[in-house]
Design a protein around this motif. Structure first.
Motif, PDB file in Angstrom:
ATOM      1  N   LEU A   1       0.813  -1.214   0.000  1.00  0.00           N
ATOM      2  CA  LEU A   1       0.000   0.000   0.000  1.00  0.00           C
ATOM      3  C   LEU A   1       0.851   1.271   0.000  1.00  0.00           C
ATOM      4  O   LEU A   1       0.464   2.275  -0.623  1.00  0.00           O
ATOM      5  N   ALA A   2       1.983   1.239   0.682  1.00  0.00           N
ATOM      6  CA  ALA A   2       2.800   2.445   0.793  1.00  0.00           C
ATOM      7  C   ALA A   2       3.327   2.930  -0.560  1.00  0.00           C
ATOM      8  O   ALA A   2       3.123   4.102  -0.919  1.00  0.00           O
ATOM      9  N   PRO A   3       4.015   2.106  -1.371  1.00  0.00           N
ATOM     10  CA  PRO A   3       4.527   2.637  -2.643  1.00  0.00           C
ATOM     11  C   PRO A   3       3.425   2.976  -3.645  1.00  0.00           C
ATOM     12  O   PRO A   3       3.549   3.965  -4.377  1.00  0.00           O
ATOM     13  N   VAL A   4       2.368   2.180  -3.678  1.00  0.00           N
ATOM     14  CA  VAL A   4       1.280   2.477  -4.617  1.00  0.00           C
ATOM     15  C   VAL A   4       0.631   3.817  -4.278  1.00  0.00           C
ATOM     16  O   VAL A   4       0.358   4.639  -5.162  1.00  0.00           O
ATOM     17  N   SER A   5       0.407   4.058  -2.986  1.00  0.00           N
ATOM     18  CA  SER A   5      -0.204   5.325  -2.578  1.00  0.00           C
ATOM     19  C   SER A   5       0.745   6.497  -2.819  1.00  0.00           C
ATOM     20  O   SER A   5       0.307   7.600  -3.186  1.00  0.00           O
ATOM     21  N   TRP A   6       2.048   6.278  -2.628  1.00  0.00           N
ATOM     22  CA  TRP A   6       3.016   7.353  -2.866  1.00  0.00           C
ATOM     23  C   TRP A   6       3.047   7.740  -4.346  1.00  0.00           C
ATOM     24  O   TRP A   6       3.021   8.940  -4.692  1.00  0.00           O
ATOM     25  N   VAL A   7       3.100   6.756  -5.221  1.00  0.00           N
ATOM     26  CA  VAL A   7       3.109   7.046  -6.657  1.00  0.00           C
ATOM     27  C   VAL A   7       1.794   7.717  -7.072  1.00  0.00           C
ATOM     28  O   VAL A   7       1.787   8.660  -7.872  1.00  0.00           O
ATOM     29  N   ALA A   8       0.679   7.249  -6.530  1.00  0.00           N
ATOM     30  CA  ALA A   8      -0.603   7.868  -6.861  1.00  0.00           C
ATOM     31  C   ALA A   8      -0.667   9.314  -6.370  1.00  0.00           C
ATOM     32  O   ALA A   8      -1.196  10.204  -7.060  1.00  0.00           O
ATOM     33  N   TYR A   9      -0.112   9.567  -5.190  1.00  0.00           N
ATOM     34  CA  TYR A   9      -0.102  10.936  -4.657  1.00  0.00           C
ATOM     35  C   TYR A   9       0.712  11.872  -5.548  1.00  0.00           C
ATOM     36  O   TYR A   9       0.282  12.992  -5.866  1.00  0.00           O
ATOM     37  N   ASN A  10       1.882  11.430  -5.973  1.00  0.00           N
ATOM     38  CA  ASN A  10       2.702  12.259  -6.852  1.00  0.00           C
ATOM     39  C   ASN A  10       2.050  12.442  -8.216  1.00  0.00           C
ATOM     40  O   ASN A  10       2.196  13.497  -8.851  1.00  0.00           O
ATOM     41  N   THR A  11       1.320  11.428  -8.681  1.00  0.00           N
ATOM     42  CA  THR A  11       0.611  11.558  -9.955  1.00  0.00           C
ATOM     43  C   THR A  11      -0.463  12.639  -9.870  1.00  0.00           C
ATOM     44  O   THR A  11      -0.653  13.431 -10.803  1.00  0.00           O
ATOM     45  N   VAL A  12      -1.174  12.684  -8.750  1.00  0.00           N
ATOM     46  CA  VAL A  12      -2.193  13.721  -8.561  1.00  0.00           C
ATOM     47  C   VAL A  12      -1.559  15.104  -8.494  1.00  0.00           C
ATOM     48  O   VAL A  12      -2.060  16.083  -9.080  1.00  0.00           O
TER      49      VAL A  12
END
Length: 224
Positions: free
Chosen positions: A134-145
């Motif tokens: 969950l941590a890396p997926v959420s981090w990449v999604a946050y930077n994408t936003v």
């Protein structure tokens, strides 16, 4: 009744954990973490993963190119590689630990304490693997936003958006965490279950040859 509940919880937790582990492995290697549609060339769709960038053309041809240097990657992609590989390793370790601890598994039946500890360790490994997904997926999604709504970038510049692997990674992490929690709860319920108290039995009274009690000697019967 408690034994059947534990068996169902263990089966459901193991199924969720296995599904999450397989989904996490798929998320790690597919190049679908981000997608990019070019307005100037609508016949091409760019996708990016942790290991390579791919271009899908309308005629069905897909061309992929691996990332260059590991140090040249953005920080979120470097950390995501390490955490996703760690998650896959922990998921495999959780399978190896939790499987012998299941009640339906015939191994170590004469050692309930060992089976409980194995099940608890497997649940902890699955839960940690879920967090590591969950941590890396959420981090990449946050930077994408953040990059998508960046006002400093001109509107004509195409923006990266969520890919299918982002949603698959979220589901994988949730399944791993839920499966590990179920396994740990079933192991804790096994530990706290108290065995039934043994029934007290009084020793039978000693009877004489005629079926009566042995008469106690009196002082008058003793010969000095």
């Amino acid at each position: 009744m408690a034994g059947s509940w534990r068996a169902r919880a263990q089966a459901g937790g193991m199924l969720l954990a296995l599904l999450g582990w397989v989904s996490s492995c798929v998320t790690t290697f597919v190049p679908l973490w981000k997608s990019l549609n070019l307005d100037l060339n609508e016949l091409e769709v760019w996708t990016m993963g942790l290991w390579q960038v791919c271009i899908a053309r309308e005629e069905g041809a897909v061309e992929c190119r691996a990332h260059g240097s590991f140090l040249a990657l953005p920080p979120e992609l470097r950390v995501s590689r390490l955490l996703m590989c760690l998650s896959n390793g922990l998921g495999l370790l959780g399978c190896l630990l939790a499987a012998p601890g299941l009640e339906s598994w015939r191994a170590c039946e004469d050692k309930p304490g060992l089976k409980r500890r194995l099940l608890l360790a497997g649940g902890a490994a699955f839960g940690t693997a879920g967090m590591a997904t969950l941590a890396p997926v959420s981090w990449v999604a946050y930077n994408t936003v953040l990059d998508f709504w960046d006002d400093t970038v001109p509107d004509i510049v195409p923006r990266w958006e969520f890919g299918e692997a982002t949603f698959l990674g979220w589901f994988a992490g949730a399944f791993l965490a839920a499966g590990g929690l179920l396994l740990a709860c079933s192991a804790c319920s096994t530990r706290t279950a108290t065995p039934p108290a043994p029934t007290c039995r009084q020793p039978p009274a000693t009877r004489g040859p005629a079926g009566g009690h042995h008469p106690h000697p009196k002082n008058t019967d003793l010969v000095i």
